[in-house]
Motif scaffolding. Structure first.
Motif, short mmCIF file in Angstrom:
data_model
loop_
_atom_site.label_atom_id
_atom_site.label_comp_id
_atom_site.label_asym_id
_atom_site.label_seq_id
_atom_site.Cartn_x
_atom_site.Cartn_y
_atom_site.Cartn_z
N ALA A 17 2.47 30.23 0.40
CA ALA A 17 3.58 30.05 -0.53
C ALA A 17 3.37 28.81 -1.37
CB ALA A 17 4.90 29.95 0.24
N SER A 26 12.75 24.84 -1.65
CA SER A 26 11.97 26.05 -1.45
C SER A 26 12.85 27.18 -0.91
CB SER A 26 10.82 25.79 -0.47
OG SER A 26 10.19 27.01 -0.11
N ALA A 28 11.09 30.08 -0.50
CA ALA A 28 9.88 30.89 -0.53
C ALA A 28 9.39 31.34 0.83
CB ALA A 28 8.76 30.12 -1.23
N GLN A 29 9.88 30.76 1.94
CA GLN A 29 9.24 31.04 3.22
C GLN A 29 10.17 31.63 4.27
OE1 GLN A 29 5.40 28.99 3.94
NE2 GLN A 29 6.74 27.21 3.94
N ASP A 311 11.33 32.93 -12.91
CA ASP A 311 10.58 32.01 -12.05
C ASP A 311 10.41 30.66 -12.74
OD1 ASP A 311 8.92 31.27 -9.78
OD2 ASP A 311 7.21 31.52 -11.11
N MET A 321 11.51 30.34 -5.73
CA MET A 321 11.52 31.60 -5.00
C MET A 321 10.07 32.06 -4.82
SD MET A 321 14.78 33.68 -6.58
CE MET A 321 16.42 32.95 -6.62
N ARG A 322 9.86 33.16 -4.16
CA ARG A 322 8.51 33.66 -3.88
C ARG A 322 8.19 34.82 -4.82
NH1 ARG A 322 5.46 33.21 1.02
NH2 ARG A 322 3.34 33.92 0.58
N LEU A 333 11.28 38.78 -7.38
CA LEU A 333 11.21 37.50 -6.69
C LEU A 333 11.95 37.65 -5.38
CD1 LEU A 333 12.11 34.98 -9.58
CD2 LEU A 333 9.82 35.54 -8.72
#
Length: 355
Positions: A17, A26, A28-29, A311, A321-322, A333
């Protein structure tokens, strides 16, 4: 020049990530929005007082706590440095050159990486509207298939299939084919699917169930996961596990976290409330968000360009975001559920982007 062996040189690295800069929040994880149980933190801190000895390789208190809460045989509970270690070892133990590991279209990406490490072939069955399809899995099985891997609830989709579909899949698969049901987010769905029904599949001798402390228990940094195994499969897997794979402090924290079910359920409830509100707010902006049974949501934009625009705007506001390009979902996302103030910040940015 020193060169790695050919199978490793040909592998793509596992995509980590992007966490942004030091001020970035984050999402993202898929880490917990809330702290771990105070009892777990205290137990981990107490264990730090004596680090002269190696961790217990049999995780006795940790596996006893897991077995007690879930009504399982502790001898068939194995623990790993996150469920990733267990998944990687399972694939190396039961698949190799010439074999196939069958996942699903939007299944957990690490399975493909672990399959490449074993020099086996990863194959993905189509999903139906971002949801696992048992019929598609069965249609994709070949004589080379050694392992079928199902992530339920799904990552990165957040979708869920009922236990009845998992049971139907197992009944239709050949008995010499290993089924792995990854339930990393199961605590967010246990009210919808009775976990005992899936754990009972391990009694057949051909099914493994994996879970983790990284999500609902808020212990991602402890690297503690576990699985429920048939005895024969557990015996083979122990040959590959690092014998001191979970630190003393992490074992203590995980044990206390498992005993504190009230705290875990409170985290799940609070997370789901924020998740569902954010998902509906995104839908109100015209975005597509499948119903999630996890601690994240998959936000689908009109196209990949709009997702890239969102993003960039989020990053400009120190929010990350991821991106889902690695899953061939470049228009999406994935947003980990954080505290409401963070989700409100994200929503404000998305509102600007979509207006």
């Amino acid at each position: 020049m020193i060169r790695a062996v050919d199978p490793i040189r040909q592998m793509a690295p596992y995509a980590l990530a992007d966490l942004g800069g030091p001020d970035t929040v984050s999402l993202a994880q898929n880490e917990s929005a809330f702290p771990a149980s105070p009892a777990a933190v205290a137990a981990g801190q107490a264990a730090l007082a004596d680090l002269t000895l190696y961790p217990d390789p049999d995780w006795p208190e940790m596996r006893a706590a897991i077995a007690d809460v879930h009504g399982l045989d502790p001898a068939r509970v194995l623990c790993g440095a996150g469920s990733m270690e267990l998944i990687g070892c399972l694939i190396r133990a039961f698949a190799g050159p010439g074999d196939q590991v069958l996942g699903t279209q939007y299944g957990y990406a690490f399975v493909a990486s672990a399959t490449a490490q074993a020099q086996a072939q990863y194959v993905a069955a189509p999903e139906d509207d971002l949801t696992v399809s048992v019929d598609a899995i069965l249609a994709t099985v070949t004589p080379k298939t050694r392992i079928v891997f199902v992530c339920n609830p799904g990552n990165p989709t957040g979708t869920l299939i009922p236990n009845g579909e998992i049971l139907r899949l197992r009944a239709a698969l050949p008995a010499d084919l290993l089924l792995v049901v990854d339930q990393a987010y199961a605590e967010f769905a246990d009210n919808d699917n009775d976990p005992a029904e899936i754990f009972a599949l391990a009694d057949r001798g051909d099914t493994v169930i994996t879970r983790t402390f990284s999500k609902a228990y808020g212990l991602a940094g402890a690297r503690a996961g576990w699985g429920y195994f048939p005895a024969g499969i557990a015996e083979e897997l122990r040959k590959l596990l690092n014998p001191n794979n979970i630190s003393t402090a992490s074992q203590a924290a995980a044990t206390a976290a498992m005993h504190d079910q009230e705290h875990m359920r409170d985290v799940v409830t609070r997370t789901a409330t924020i998740r569902d509100r954010f998902a509906q707010d995104c839908r109100d902006l015209g975005l597509s968000v499948p119903e999630s049974h996890t601690n994240f949501v998959l936000v689908r934009f009109a196209d990949a360009e709009m997702a890239r625009k969102a993003d960039a705007a989020l990053r400009a506001h120190d929010l990350m975001m991821r991106g889902m390009g690695g899953y061939s979902l470049s228009e999406c996302l994935r947003a980990t559920v954080c505290e409401k103030t963070v989700m409100d910040r994200c929503l404000a940015v998305l509102k600007e982007v979509t207006s």
